[in-house]
Design a protein around this motif. Structure first.
Motif, short mmCIF file in Angstrom:
data_model
loop_
_atom_site.label_atom_id
_atom_site.label_comp_id
_atom_site.label_asym_id
_atom_site.label_seq_id
_atom_site.Cartn_x
_atom_site.Cartn_y
_atom_site.Cartn_z
N ASN A 20 0.76 -1.06 0.28
CA ASN A 20 0.04 -0.30 0.22
C ASN A 20 0.36 1.37 -0.48
N THR A 21 1.92 1.13 -0.76
CA THR A 21 3.16 2.05 -0.69
C THR A 21 3.42 2.79 -1.93
N LEU A 22 3.95 3.64 -2.38
CA LEU A 22 4.74 3.90 -3.99
C LEU A 22 5.91 2.91 -3.58
N PRO A 23 6.18 1.70 -4.79
CA PRO A 23 7.08 1.08 -4.74
C PRO A 23 8.53 1.65 -4.82
N LEU A 24 9.47 0.80 -4.28
CA LEU A 24 10.84 1.61 -3.69
C LEU A 24 11.92 0.73 -4.44
N ILE A 25 12.53 1.38 -4.67
CA ILE A 25 14.09 1.13 -5.40
C ILE A 25 14.69 1.61 -4.95
N ASP A 26 16.57 1.06 -4.83
CA ASP A 26 17.38 1.52 -4.09
C ASP A 26 18.70 2.13 -4.98
N ALA A 27 18.84 2.96 -4.43
CA ALA A 27 19.50 4.05 -5.41
C ALA A 27 20.97 4.74 -4.84
N VAL A 28 22.01 5.53 -5.22
CA VAL A 28 22.68 5.88 -4.67
C VAL A 28 22.75 7.68 -5.02
N LEU A 29 22.84 8.15 -3.53
CA LEU A 29 22.51 9.73 -3.84
C LEU A 29 23.91 10.28 -4.65
N SER A 30 23.19 11.53 -5.43
CA SER A 30 24.21 11.92 -5.24
C SER A 30 24.97 13.55 -5.15
N GLY A 31 24.11 13.56 -4.17
CA GLY A 31 24.46 14.51 -3.38
C GLY A 31 24.07 14.41 -1.64
N ASP A 32 24.37 14.90 -0.89
CA ASP A 32 23.77 15.38 0.38
C ASP A 32 22.69 15.80 0.67
N ILE A 33 21.88 15.48 1.40
CA ILE A 33 20.09 15.59 2.01
C ILE A 33 20.27 15.93 3.26
N SER A 34 19.37 17.36 3.34
CA SER A 34 19.30 17.12 4.50
C SER A 34 17.48 17.31 5.43
N GLY A 35 17.54 17.15 6.57
CA GLY A 35 15.94 17.80 7.28
C GLY A 35 15.80 17.90 8.37
N GLN A 36 14.95 17.64 9.35
CA GLN A 36 15.06 18.54 10.66
C GLN A 36 15.15 17.34 11.61
N ARG A 37 15.58 16.42 12.85
CA ARG A 37 16.06 15.67 13.77
C ARG A 37 14.84 15.57 14.07
N ASP A 38 13.67 16.26 14.55
CA ASP A 38 12.22 15.80 15.30
C ASP A 38 11.14 15.58 13.82
N TRP A 39 11.23 15.59 12.90
CA TRP A 39 10.16 14.97 12.08
C TRP A 39 11.05 14.43 10.43
N THR A 40 10.17 13.37 10.12
CA THR A 40 10.95 12.77 8.55
C THR A 40 10.32 13.76 7.57
N GLN A 41 11.07 13.60 6.75
CA GLN A 41 11.39 14.89 4.95
C GLN A 41 11.29 13.92 4.42
N PHE A 42 10.67 14.56 3.71
CA PHE A 42 10.67 13.85 2.21
C PHE A 42 11.42 14.50 1.45
N ILE A 43 12.05 14.40 0.05
CA ILE A 43 12.61 15.51 -1.17
C ILE A 43 12.84 14.70 -2.35
N HIS A 44 12.07 15.49 -3.07
CA HIS A 44 11.79 14.94 -4.26
C HIS A 44 12.97 14.75 -5.38
N GLY A 45 13.67 13.59 -6.27
CA GLY A 45 14.65 13.54 -7.60
C GLY A 45 14.06 12.79 -8.29
N THR A 46 15.05 13.15 -9.39
CA THR A 46 15.24 12.28 -10.54
C THR A 46 16.12 11.36 -10.25
N LEU A 47 15.76 10.41 -11.28
CA LEU A 47 17.06 8.94 -11.13
C LEU A 47 16.83 8.93 -12.37
N SER A 48 18.44 8.42 -12.67
CA SER A 48 19.44 8.50 -13.47
C SER A 48 20.62 7.48 -13.09
N ARG A 49 21.13 6.36 -14.12
CA ARG A 49 22.36 5.13 -14.30
C ARG A 49 23.27 6.32 -14.57
#
Length: 409
Positions: free
Chosen positions: A332-361
């Protein structure tokens, strides 16, 4: 149902997700023809009505024989047998194989009585009366036994299985012309706001088209759900009338806008007065914090914030899983796939942060490229994946391998 959180406001994303799934019961069933099963979910176990194949058949074009006749057959010492007939797929010739006899047979044809092997055509030649065979054939060679694909009575599709094209073909082969599946929900969507204009209407200065409504409806359509949508002004009477009318003809209600706590944010207040069972309001997630969820007349109601990034993220992370649960989906969630981060991503320690991005090979590995939110609508349209920074984590470094959610196909 799982226990609800002690605090209904400002709860963690994980608690909100569990509370959402725990509060929603899947819909009842309906029958769907085999051609309309893909993407639907089996309501119960499906048993084979027939065996597949229904009899022993040949896997190759060749000759049905007794394996004992060919024990010493080879290229230098071929064995000659008398041809006593020919069988093609779908024919019902009453042939019988005994020692010294061969029957020419096509792939898919019934194995004649007495034969226990099929010699492939590449190892034989015939003149219409006799056949010279230059290879041995062990017992059972090139024979597909009755029920080897499916045995009558076997469970071939389990309850809760999402139908693929191959699964639809499987139950058709096993004798079914359709199946009982969970109903897909009909979703009512209400966009609120004096500044919001329905698509196709004239756009006055300072107002915006109801793009959130379209995005939500498109996601629902992507998963085969029906939708009905309306745009209403920011008045208690109009919103309450729309809520009551929409719920009467739907399985779930989603509102867009008016979910925060200012004087003009009326939706949650109206639902409170209407006596809904509020399960939570405001979640420690970004974007999408203002989301509310509860039950009214036993039906799920999701109140989404009006800002496009918050609206879409709240829908995808909490409302969509609820809708998929209604439809009987185990995943019941969006499908998952493993990927390597091309750059750092940051959020707030006291909540869950979601980050939009694109996939490339790159270099034979899938890479997630975070998007900077320079234009809300354009950057959301460009994204084909979402990364998550869980509560308690502030940063994930470039080069780390993470699971990301895939958007669309």
């Amino acid at each position: 149902m799982i226990p609800m959180p002690d605090r209904m406001e400002d709860i963690s994303f994980n608690k909100a997700f569990d509370a959402t799934i725990g509060a929603i019961q899947s819909l009842s069933s309906e029958r769907a023809a085999v051609g309309a099963l893909v993407g639907r979910v089996a309501f119960s176990d499906i048993h084979a009505l027939v065996s597949v194949p229904s009899a022993d058949i040949s896997l190759k074009d060749g000759y049905a024989v007794l394996s004992s006749d060919l024990v010493h057959a080879s290229g230098s010492s071929p064995v000659t047998l008398r041809m006593a007939g020919r069988l093609v797929a779908g024919s019902h010739g009453s042939f019988s194989v005994t020692s010294g006899i061969a029957i020419k047979i096509m792939s898919g044809a019934l194995i004649p009585d007495g034969a226990d092997a099929v010699v492939s055509q590449e190892f034989a030649s015939d003149d219409g009366k006799t056949v010279r065979i230059c290879n041995h054939a062990h017992h059972g060679r090139n024979i597909l036994k009755k029920g080897s694909d499916v045995a009558r009575g076997d469970v071939i599709i389990g309850k809760g299985t999402r139908f693929t094209p191959a699964a639809a073909g499987l139950i058709a082969a096993a004798g079914h012309d359709g199946a009982e599946v969970y109903k897909n929900p009909n979703v009512a969507i209400i966009a609120t706001g004096d500044e919001v204009v329905a698509i196709g209407k004239p756009l006055e200065r300072g107002k915006v088209f109801a793009s959130n409504l379209v995005t939500i409806a498109a996601w629902c359509s992507f998963y085969g759900m029906g939708t009905m949508a309306v745009v209403v002004r920011d008045t208690e009477e109009e919103i309450l009338d729309a809520v009551q009318d929409s719920l009467a003809g739907s399985d779930c209600l989603i509102t867009s806008g008016g979910a925060w706590k200012s004087d003009r944010d009326l939706v949650v207040k109206i639902l409170d007065h209407a006596g809904w069972e509020k399960i939570y309001h405001r979640v420690k997630m970004g974007p999408g914090k203002a989301i509310g969820f509860g039950l009214l007349r036993g039906k799920p109601v999701f109140c989404l914030p009006g800002g496009p990034p918050s609206n879409q993220m709240a829908f995808m992370q909490l409302a969509l899983p609820g809708l998929l649960t209604l439809a009987g989906q185990r995943k019941n969630t969006l499908p998952l796939i493993d990927a390597v981060l091309s750059g750092d991503i940051s959020g707030q320690r006291d909540w869950t942060q979601f980050i939009h991005g694109t996939l490339s090979r790159q270099d034979d590995q899938l890479t997630f490229n975070p998007l900077l939110m320079t234009s809300r609508l354009q950057f959301m349209a460009k994204a084909d994946a979402i990364a998550c920074i869980p509560e308690g984590v502030e940063k994930i470094d470039k080069g780390c391998r993470i699971s990301v959610q895939m958007l669309g196909a």
